[in-house]
Design an enzyme around this catalytic site. Structure first.
Site, PDB file in Angstrom:
ATOM      1  N   SER A 196       0.807  -1.224   0.000  1.00  0.00           N
ATOM      2  CA  SER A 196       0.000   0.000   0.000  1.00  0.00           C
ATOM      3  C   SER A 196       0.841   1.275   0.000  1.00  0.00           C
ATOM      4  CB  SER A 196      -0.928   0.012   1.219  1.00  0.00           C
ATOM      5  OG  SER A 196      -0.169  -0.045   2.413  1.00  0.00           O
ATOM      6  N   ASP A 210      -2.235   8.511   7.825  1.00  0.00           N
ATOM      7  CA  ASP A 210      -3.184   7.708   8.602  1.00  0.00           C
ATOM      8  C   ASP A 210      -2.377   6.906   9.621  1.00  0.00           C
ATOM      9  OD1 ASP A 210      -2.075   5.640   7.104  1.00  0.00           O
ATOM     10  OD2 ASP A 210      -3.827   5.349   5.826  1.00  0.00           O
ATOM     11  N   HIS A 255       0.567   5.056   6.927  1.00  0.00           N
ATOM     12  CA  HIS A 255       1.229   5.614   5.744  1.00  0.00           C
ATOM     13  C   HIS A 255       1.691   7.049   5.950  1.00  0.00           C
ATOM     14  CE1 HIS A 255      -1.808   2.564   4.473  1.00  0.00           C
ATOM     15  NE2 HIS A 255      -0.723   2.055   3.925  1.00  0.00           N
TER      16      HIS A 255
END
Ligand code: NAG
Length: 368
Positions: A48, A333, A336
């Site tokens: 991600s 977040d 990340h």
């Protein structure tokens, strides 16, 4: 009549010449200003941290970022990137003179669109196939390498039609790989869902991961890729998802074991494959510099993310209003980093000294 014809003919030709000159000047100008491409293409394997929309196409995935506030600072809005703006890949691409790469899973990623490279990264994906299972569908490293094989058969057709040599094209391309985070966060560190921490001690687990990683790197090498940038793990123990007031040192020690092995693998691969180059990106060191001295980089908040977290407490609550001062936050977040951190990581991977990118940096790799 004849005279008139000649006049209009020369006028048209003069106009054509002028346009050609302007086009040449603009072309040269843009090359000088923006920089000529230093790599023919970039092929990206990861999770991600660098997914640019692959998971949007996985109906059975819980790991998605195709909604605001993700992309709040990105020109194309919410695209599936897990940050507020550009990812490290977007920023490295800028420096290499490459456009935003298409996501492999996008059905439009066909034909000439694949010529500057493709991004296979998938949120929740890991080196081990099992990692991230509880988050549903995802492309593990093994699947991403299989997908590259599909791209390769398409490239053969595209380049053949342009009379270009595929081996030479691949040898001038850069493979960027950033994996391993989910093998910890969404596997080893979740003993209630995954048994790996009962089976392996942290050293053996790091060995297992880097051995499997090595197998896939060599598979890509055997398919023709010759230039590799392998990003190490960041201090995941300091991310809001793991830190409780202070960094989880036990977790960070595990990242250290993995990174040590990955850096040694780079030495081994370089020794065994002359004519190829493998580089290790010291994500941990660069991230550590930022966390140890945030103010020097303009950061104020290091312990919590900028966005409001959703029910799963990891990613942003859909359509929530993020913090306004995003360049003051290290984390976007719970996992990340913000675009502001991505910029520092990309710059130091591209142009940093061997302590940041070993044995040579991405710029030097591109120029080889
Ligand atoms: C492509 O280039 C490589 C290396 O320069 C060469 O060995 C190979 O024969 C070329 N292939 C074709 C089809 O021209």
């Amino acid at each position: 009549m004849k005279m008139e014809n000649t006049n209009s003919w020369s006028l048209v030709n003069a106009a054509r010449l002028l346009i050609s000159i302007v086009v040449v000047i603009l072309h040269l100008g843009s090359r000088w200003v923006i920089g000529a491409p230093q790599a023919t293409a970039m092929f990206v394997f990861g999770d991600s941290l660098i997914d640019n929309g692959n998971n949007n196409y996985l109906l059975g995935s819980l790991a998605k970022a195709n909604y605001l506030p993700y992309g709040v600072d990105f020109e194309q809005g919410a695209t599936g990137r897990f940050t507020n703006g550009k990812t490290i890949i977007d920023l490295l691409g800028d420096k290499l003179g490459l456009p935003y790469l298409p996501a492999f899973a996008d059905p439009l990623t066909v034909g000439t669109r694949i010529l500057k490279g493709v991004n296979y990264a998938s949120a929740a994906g890991g080196i081990l196939d099992i990692s991230g299972l509880h988050l549903g569908q995802r492309f593990s490293l093994r699947q991403q390498v299989i997908s590259f094989g599909i791209t390769l058969s398409q490239l053969r057709i595209q380049l053949g039609g342009m009379n270009m040599n595929l081996s030479e094209y691949l040898a001038k391309s850069i493979a960027v790989m950033a994996l391993g985070s989910n093998d910890y966060v969404n596997n080893y560190l979740m003993p209630s869902l995954y048994p790996t921490s009962f089976i392996y001690n942290p050293r053996d687990y790091a060995d297992l991961l880097v051995n499997q990683y090595s197998t896939q790197i060599l598979a890509l090498h055997s398919l023709g890729l010759r230039k590799f940038f392998l990003a190490g793990l960041g201090p995941i123990g300091c991310s809001p998802s793991q830190a409780r007031g202070q960094c989880a040192t036990g977790v960070n020690d595990m990242m250290g074991l993995f990174n040590e092995r990955l850096r040694s693998l780079v030495d081994l691969l370089n020794a065994n494959h002359p004519g190829s180059i493998f580089a290790y990106g010291n994500t941990y060191g660069v991230f550590g510099d930022i966390l140890n001295n945030p103010a020097a980089y303009g950061f104020m908040i290091t312990t919590r993310g900028c966005c409001v977290l959703g029910v799963n407490q990891g990613t942003c609550l859909p359509l929530s209003t993020p913090c306004p001062n995003r360049r003051e936050y290290v984390f976007w977040d719970a996992f990340h980093p913000t675009e502001a951190v991505d910029e520092i990581l990309a710059q130091r991977a591209y142009a940093g000294p061997p302590s940041d990118c070993y044995p040579i940096n991405v710029q030097q790799i591109a120029q080889m």
